[in-house]
Design an enzyme around this catalytic site. Structure first.
Site, PDB file in Angstrom:
ATOM      1  N   CYS A  55       0.840  -1.203   0.000  1.00 20.11           N
ATOM      2  CA  CYS A  55       0.000   0.000   0.000  1.00 20.11           C
ATOM      3  C   CYS A  55       0.875   1.254   0.000  1.00 20.11           C
ATOM      4  O   CYS A  55       1.609   1.494  -0.954  1.00 20.11           O
ATOM      5  CB  CYS A  55      -0.994  -0.034   1.153  1.00 20.11           C
ATOM      6  N   HIS A 110      -3.746  -4.846  -0.015  1.00 16.91           N
ATOM      7  CA  HIS A 110      -3.304  -5.368   1.287  1.00 16.91           C
ATOM      8  C   HIS A 110      -3.381  -6.888   1.280  1.00 16.91           C
ATOM      9  O   HIS A 110      -4.461  -7.447   1.496  1.00 16.91           O
ATOM     10  CB  HIS A 110      -4.190  -4.815   2.408  1.00 16.91           C
ATOM     11  N   GLU A 138      -2.420  -8.862   3.541  1.00 16.82           N
ATOM     12  CA  GLU A 138      -2.772  -9.327   4.897  1.00 16.82           C
ATOM     13  C   GLU A 138      -4.269  -9.227   5.160  1.00 16.82           C
ATOM     14  O   GLU A 138      -4.749  -9.774   6.158  1.00 16.82           O
ATOM     15  CB  GLU A 138      -1.974  -8.533   5.937  1.00 16.82           C
TER      16      GLU A 138
END
Length: 198
Positions: A78, A177, A179
């Site tokens: 990001c 992202h 994650e």
């Protein structure tokens, strides 16, 4: 072991938890001596480019990351991906790390920020091994990368088509992202863990 670079901003713990979930050891630190013991580095980020780069420069982490990029695999996530480029026009004109040629510009059309799931296509680099064309990842951003096709590792369309992943040498970046992107995101992190250093 992974080193998650802590420059005072970002979703550090969520990245660490994702790495631990796939069986990797990860530390969060802004101390170069501790990061020196890490085989790979991750540069996460949430927030504004100008404030983030000012903090990186204040702590000397900008120089440290550039030096490590010579022989260490680095993944920017990001805002961390945007730092890898030469310049951003968020908060005025701000210099980036310059590890990958290109700039960061604001979306000019559509609802801003882009928030939510979006498809990633034209995949290349080992980051996307075993990940299908059109797989969706989770995005939250108002600014996007603008670079030559040579440095684009994946593309996404949000009113305009833009590079949602970039790479050059040891340096990789993803605008989304991983994650927060479920199985696909974990697969990408596993792929990054498998990439061999030079």
């Amino acid at each position: 072991m992974f080193g998650i670079v802590d420059y005072g901003m970002g979703n550090l713990r969520s990245v660490q938890k994702a790495l631990e979930f796939i069986g990797e050891t990860a530390i969060v630190s802004g101390d170069p001596e501790l990061l020196d013991g890490c085989e790979k580095l991750i540069l996460p980020g949430v927030g504004s480019f100008g404030a983030g780069m000012r903090e990186m420069r204040r702590t000397g982490l900008d120089t440290y990351v550039k030096e490590r990029a010579v022989n260490t695999k680095i993944l920017g996530i990001c805002l961390g991906m945007q730092f890898l480029l030469e310049v951003s026009y968020e908060d005025g004109r701000n210099e980036g790390l310059g590890l990958i040629p290109g700039e960061v510009v604001r979306f000019e059309e559509g609802k801003i920020p882009q928030i939510g799931w979006n498809s990633v296509t034209r995949l290349r680099t080992p980051l996307f091994a075993g990940i299908a064309e059109g797989t969706q990842f989770y995005f939250v951003h108002s600014y996007r990368a603008k670079t030559e096709e040579w440095f684009a590792a994946a593309m996404t369309e949000y009113y305009v088509e833009y590079p949602s992943a970039i790479c050059y040498g040891n340096v990789y970046g993803v605008q989304f992202h991983p994650e927060k992107s479920g199985e696909a995101g974990l697969k990408l992190l596993k792929n990054f863990a498998k990439i061999q250093d030079n």
